[in-house]
Design a protein around this motif. Structure first.
Motif, PDB file in Angstrom:
ATOM      1  N   LYS A  13       0.789  -1.229   0.000  1.00 31.77           N
ATOM      2  CA  LYS A  13       0.000   0.000   0.000  1.00 31.77           C
ATOM      3  C   LYS A  13       0.827   1.287   0.000  1.00 31.77           C
ATOM      4  O   LYS A  13       0.275   2.366  -0.209  1.00 31.77           O
ATOM      5  N   THR A  14       2.120   1.156   0.234  1.00 27.30           N
ATOM      6  CA  THR A  14       2.937   2.357   0.440  1.00 27.30           C
ATOM      7  C   THR A  14       4.256   2.279  -0.311  1.00 27.30           C
ATOM      8  O   THR A  14       4.892   1.225  -0.353  1.00 27.30           O
ATOM      9  N   VAL A  15       4.665   3.419  -0.889  1.00 25.22           N
ATOM     10  CA  VAL A  15       5.971   3.526  -1.537  1.00 25.22           C
ATOM     11  C   VAL A  15       6.680   4.775  -1.020  1.00 25.22           C
ATOM     12  O   VAL A  15       6.097   5.863  -0.984  1.00 25.22           O
ATOM     13  N   PHE A  16       7.926   4.593  -0.590  1.00 23.87           N
ATOM     14  CA  PHE A  16       8.809   5.713  -0.287  1.00 23.87           C
ATOM     15  C   PHE A  16       9.928   5.702  -1.328  1.00 23.87           C
ATOM     16  O   PHE A  16      10.548   4.670  -1.564  1.00 23.87           O
ATOM     17  N   GLU A  17      10.203   6.870  -1.926  1.00 22.90           N
ATOM     18  CA  GLU A  17      11.279   6.950  -2.901  1.00 22.90           C
ATOM     19  C   GLU A  17      12.050   8.241  -2.690  1.00 22.90           C
ATOM     20  O   GLU A  17      11.458   9.330  -2.632  1.00 22.90           O
ATOM     21  N   PHE A  18      13.377   8.128  -2.558  1.00 20.19           N
ATOM     22  CA  PHE A  18      14.194   9.299  -2.255  1.00 20.19           C
ATOM     23  C   PHE A  18      15.653   9.017  -2.576  1.00 20.19           C
ATOM     24  O   PHE A  18      16.051   7.856  -2.763  1.00 20.19           O
ATOM     25  N   THR A  19      16.450  10.092  -2.621  1.00 19.65           N
ATOM     26  CA  THR A  19      17.880   9.989  -2.906  1.00 19.65           C
ATOM     27  C   THR A  19      18.673  10.697  -1.824  1.00 19.65           C
ATOM     28  O   THR A  19      18.354  11.826  -1.447  1.00 19.65           O
ATOM     29  N   ILE A  20      19.707  10.022  -1.311  1.00 24.23           N
ATOM     30  CA  ILE A  20      20.622  10.590  -0.327  1.00 24.23           C
ATOM     31  C   ILE A  20      21.880  11.044  -1.062  1.00 24.23           C
ATOM     32  O   ILE A  20      22.482  10.277  -1.798  1.00 24.23           O
ATOM     33  N   ARG A  21      22.298  12.303  -0.849  1.00 27.51           N
ATOM     34  CA  ARG A  21      23.403  12.876  -1.627  1.00 27.51           C
ATOM     35  C   ARG A  21      24.636  13.224  -0.800  1.00 27.51           C
ATOM     36  O   ARG A  21      25.703  13.418  -1.365  1.00 27.51           O
ATOM     37  N   ARG A  22      24.480  13.357   0.507  1.00 26.91           N
ATOM     38  CA  ARG A  22      25.616  13.785   1.328  1.00 26.91           C
ATOM     39  C   ARG A  22      25.771  12.882   2.547  1.00 26.91           C
ATOM     40  O   ARG A  22      24.948  12.013   2.811  1.00 26.91           O
ATOM     41  N   ASN A  23      26.814  13.151   3.289  1.00 27.73           N
ATOM     42  CA  ASN A  23      27.100  12.298   4.439  1.00 27.73           C
ATOM     43  C   ASN A  23      26.128  12.491   5.592  1.00 27.73           C
ATOM     44  O   ASN A  23      25.978  11.605   6.432  1.00 27.73           O
ATOM     45  N   ILE A  24      25.448  13.640   5.655  1.00 29.86           N
ATOM     46  CA  ILE A  24      24.472  13.859   6.729  1.00 29.86           C
ATOM     47  C   ILE A  24      23.161  14.362   6.122  1.00 29.86           C
ATOM     48  O   ILE A  24      23.136  15.375   5.420  1.00 29.86           O
ATOM     49  N   THR A  25      22.091  13.627   6.396  1.00 32.88           N
ATOM     50  CA  THR A  25      20.744  14.006   5.976  1.00 32.88           C
ATOM     51  C   THR A  25      19.859  14.001   7.216  1.00 32.88           C
ATOM     52  O   THR A  25      19.958  13.104   8.050  1.00 32.88           O
ATOM     53  N   VAL A  26      19.003  14.998   7.348  1.00 29.91           N
ATOM     54  CA  VAL A  26      18.100  15.092   8.495  1.00 29.91           C
ATOM     55  C   VAL A  26      16.662  15.060   7.989  1.00 29.91           C
ATOM     56  O   VAL A  26      16.300  15.789   7.060  1.00 29.91           O
ATOM     57  N   ILE A  27      15.857  14.203   8.610  1.00 29.81           N
ATOM     58  CA  ILE A  27      14.431  14.140   8.293  1.00 29.81           C
ATOM     59  C   ILE A  27      13.654  14.643   9.492  1.00 29.81           C
ATOM     60  O   ILE A  27      13.739  14.087  10.591  1.00 29.81           O
ATOM     61  N   LYS A  28      12.907  15.716   9.290  1.00 35.70           N
ATOM     62  CA  LYS A  28      12.109  16.327  10.349  1.00 35.70           C
ATOM     63  C   LYS A  28      10.631  16.062  10.074  1.00 35.70           C
ATOM     64  O   LYS A  28      10.291  15.306   9.166  1.00 35.70           O
ATOM     65  N   GLY A  29       9.790  16.704  10.848  1.00 35.45           N
ATOM     66  CA  GLY A  29       8.354  16.576  10.616  1.00 35.45           C
ATOM     67  C   GLY A  29       7.607  16.113  11.842  1.00 35.45           C
ATOM     68  O   GLY A  29       8.170  15.519  12.761  1.00 35.45           O
ATOM     69  N   ASP A  30       6.312  16.400  11.865  1.00 36.88           N
ATOM     70  CA  ASP A  30       5.462  16.037  12.991  1.00 36.88           C
ATOM     71  C   ASP A  30       5.225  14.533  13.035  1.00 36.88           C
ATOM     72  O   ASP A  30       5.590  13.795  12.109  1.00 36.88           O
ATOM     73  N   SER A  31       4.571  14.091  14.095  1.00 37.81           N
ATOM     74  CA  SER A  31       4.193  12.687  14.204  1.00 37.81           C
ATOM     75  C   SER A  31       3.208  12.320  13.104  1.00 37.81           C
ATOM     76  O   SER A  31       2.491  13.176  12.576  1.00 37.81           O
ATOM     77  N   ALA A  32       3.195  11.032  12.763  1.00 37.26           N
ATOM     78  CA  ALA A  32       2.258  10.491  11.774  1.00 37.26           C
ATOM     79  C   ALA A  32       2.512  11.004  10.363  1.00 37.26           C
ATOM     80  O   ALA A  32       1.597  11.032   9.534  1.00 37.26           O
ATOM     81  N   THR A  33       3.749  11.403  10.069  1.00 37.09           N
ATOM     82  CA  THR A  33       4.076  11.832   8.710  1.00 37.09           C
ATOM     83  C   THR A  33       4.823  10.751   7.933  1.00 37.09           C
ATOM     84  O   THR A  33       5.152  10.959   6.766  1.00 37.09           O
ATOM     85  N   GLY A  34       5.120   9.617   8.588  1.00 36.36           N
ATOM     86  CA  GLY A  34       5.716   8.500   7.865  1.00 36.36           C
ATOM     87  C   GLY A  34       7.151   8.187   8.229  1.00 36.36           C
ATOM     88  O   GLY A  34       7.717   7.218   7.711  1.00 36.36           O
ATOM     89  N   LYS A  35       7.766   8.960   9.127  1.00 32.96           N
ATOM     90  CA  LYS A  35       9.176   8.752   9.456  1.00 32.96           C
ATOM     91  C   LYS A  35       9.405   7.370  10.076  1.00 32.96           C
ATOM     92  O   LYS A  35      10.272   6.621   9.642  1.00 32.96           O
ATOM     93  N   THR A  36       8.624   7.059  11.095  1.00 32.65           N
ATOM     94  CA  THR A  36       8.777   5.773  11.777  1.00 32.65           C
ATOM     95  C   THR A  36       8.383   4.618  10.866  1.00 32.65           C
ATOM     96  O   THR A  36       9.031   3.558  10.869  1.00 32.65           O
ATOM     97  N   THR A  37       7.351   4.820  10.067  1.00 34.81           N
ATOM     98  CA  THR A  37       6.922   3.782   9.119  1.00 34.81           C
ATOM     99  C   THR A  37       8.033   3.434   8.151  1.00 34.81           C
ATOM    100  O   THR A  37       8.315   2.267   7.882  1.00 34.81           O
ATOM    101  N   LEU A  38       8.688   4.449   7.626  1.00 34.42           N
ATOM    102  CA  LEU A  38       9.780   4.229   6.684  1.00 34.42           C
ATOM    103  C   LEU A  38      10.892   3.396   7.318  1.00 34.42           C
ATOM    104  O   LEU A  38      11.335   2.391   6.752  1.00 34.42           O
ATOM    105  N   LEU A  39      11.350   3.800   8.500  1.00 35.54           N
ATOM    106  CA  LEU A  39      12.456   3.075   9.139  1.00 35.54           C
ATOM    107  C   LEU A  39      12.044   1.669   9.544  1.00 35.54           C
ATOM    108  O   LEU A  39      12.846   0.731   9.461  1.00 35.54           O
TER     109      LEU A  39
END
Length: 333
Positions: A13-39
Motif C-alpha cells: 500500500k505504500t511507496v517511499f522513494e528518495f535519494t541521499i546525496r551527502r554524508n548527513i541528511t536530516v528528516i524532520k516533521g510532525d508525528s504520523a508523517t511516515g518517518k517511523t513507518t519508513l524506518l
C-alpha cells in the motif's frame, strides 16, 4: 564513501522513494508523517527480507538503528559499520553527543537522522533537511507515494535588495569580498556560523541581509529564521549559498578541465571520510586549482584578483536575482 544513493521502499500500500546525496541528511516533521513507518519497513526488510512483506532497493548497503539493544551500546553496534547509509530513529539522544559527531566525521559512512531538534554538533547542509510528503499527483501507481521535500529550498526571500547591514559568517576572504561588493551597506562579520544569530540581534532597527555557508548551517537555520519572523518592523533576509568558495568555482573566474563535471555532480567526488561538509571540499578544491597561479586562493587573505571589477561582476552574476538586480539601491555594481 561518496556518490548519491537512491532508495525505493515498498509495501502493498505504500511507496517511499528518495535519494541521499551527502554524508548527513536530516528528516524532520510532525508525528504520523511516515518517518517511523519508513524506518520500520527498512528494518524489517533487513531482518527477514521478502518475508517482511516489504521490498527495499538501494544503490548502497544500509543499516537501520531503532533503539539500543540490551547489553550493547550504540558504539558496539555502529562502530564496526563501513560504507553504509546508516538510518537512526528519533529519540536516540546519543546523536547530540561529541562522540557521535566525531564518529560521523571519521567513519566515512552516510547518516540519515530522524530528528526534530537541531543537531548542533554536526555540520549538515540546509539542503539536506527534509520532511516526508505524500505526492497525490502520482496517478500512475496505486500505492500511497511518499518522497522527501527540502524544507529550506526557497531562500533567499528578499522583499527588496536595499540592506543597511550585511552580516557574513566569514571573517576573512568572504567578508572582504562582500565588503567590496555591497558598497552601500555596512558589512560585518559574525566570526563563525554559531555566532550569526547573536550578531544579528545587535541590530534592532536596520534591515539586515545574512550570508552564510549553507553547506554547514543546517543546525542554525531554524532558530535564525524563527527570529527573523518575529521582527515585524525589521526586514531580515537570509542567503545560504553552499559556500563563498563554491560561488567562485561556479562563476568562471577560475578554470580547470574537470571543474564543470565536479560542479554538476559534487557528490560523486566528495569522499565522506575526508570531508565532513561540502564547504570544506570546495575550499580545498579552489586552493588546489589555484595553487600554481598568481591568484592563489587563501581563505585567510583574499587575493586582489577576485575583487577586480570584471571578476567581481562574474561572481555577483550568479547571485539570486533578488540580490543582484544591479539597481543603485542594492549597493552592488
Amino acid at each position: 564513501m561518496k556518490g548519491s544513493c537512491h532508495f525505493r521502499v515498498k509495501s502493498k500500500k505504500t511507496v517511499f522513494e528518495f535519494t541521499i546525496r551527502r554524508n548527513i541528511t536530516v528528516i524532520k516533521g510532525d508525528s504520523a508523517t511516515g518517518k517511523t513507518t519508513l524506518l520500520h519497513m527498512m528494518y524489517e526488510y533487513l531482518r527477514v527480507g521478502r518475508e517482511s512483506g516489504y521490498s527495499v532497493s538501494a544503490d548502497k548497503n544500509y543499516f537501520v538503528y531503532l533503539r539500543q539493544e540490551v547489553g550493547r551500546t550504540w558504539q558496539d553496534t555502529l562502530f564496526p559499520l563501513e560504507n553504509m547509509v546508516i538510518f537512526i530513529e528519533e529519540n536516540n539522544n546519543f546523536v547530540f553527543s561529541k562522540e557521535f559527531a566525531e564518529f560521523v566525521r571519521v567513519s566515512g559512512n552516510y547518516f540519515v537522522l530522524v530528528n526534530r531538534s537541531p543537531l548542533k554538533m554536526l555540520p549538515y547542509s540546509i539542503h539536506e533537511i527534509y520532511e516526508i510528503i505524500t505526492d497525490r499527483k502520482r496517478v500512475d501507481i496505486k500505492e500511497s507515494f511518499h518522497q522527501l521535500k527540502e524544507l529550506y529550498s526557497n531562500y533567499p526571500v528578499v522583499e527588496n535588495n536595499r540592506m543597511d547591514i550585511v552580516v557574513t559568517e566569514d571573517s576573512n576572504s568572504g567578508n572582504h569580498f562582500f565588503s567590496k561588493l555591497f558598497t552601500r551597506s555596512d558589512v560585518v562579520s559574525a566570526g563563525g556560523n554559531s555566532k550569526v544569530l547573536s550578531k544579528v540581534q545587535n541590530f534592532q532597527e536596520e534591515d539586515v541581509l545574512i550570508i552564510v555557508d549553507g553547506a554547514a548551517f543546517g543546525a542554525m537555520i531554524e532558530s535564525c529564521l524563527e527570529y527573523a519572523a518575529t521582527r515585524e518592523e525589521q526586514r531580515i533576509s537570509v542567503w545560504m549559498p553552499e559556500s563563498f568558495e563554491y560561488l567562485i568555482l561556479r562563476s568562471g573566474v577560475v578554470e580547470s578541465k574537470e571543474l564543470p563535471e565536479i560542479m554538476e555532480s559534487p557528490s560523486d567526488y566528495i569522499e565522506a571520510k575526508e570531508y565532513e561538509s561540502w564547504e570544506r571540499y570546495f575550499t580545498q578544491l579552489l586552493i588546489s586549482i589555484t595553487s600554481d597561479k598568481k591568484y592563489k586562493y587563501s581563505k585567510r587573505v583574499l587575493d586582489g584578483y577576485y575583487i577586480q571589477d570584471g571578476n567581481l561582476q562574474k561572481i555577483a552574476g550568479i547571485f539570486p536575482e533578488e540580490l543582484n538586480k544591479g539597481s543603485p539601491e542594492s549597493g552592488t555594481p
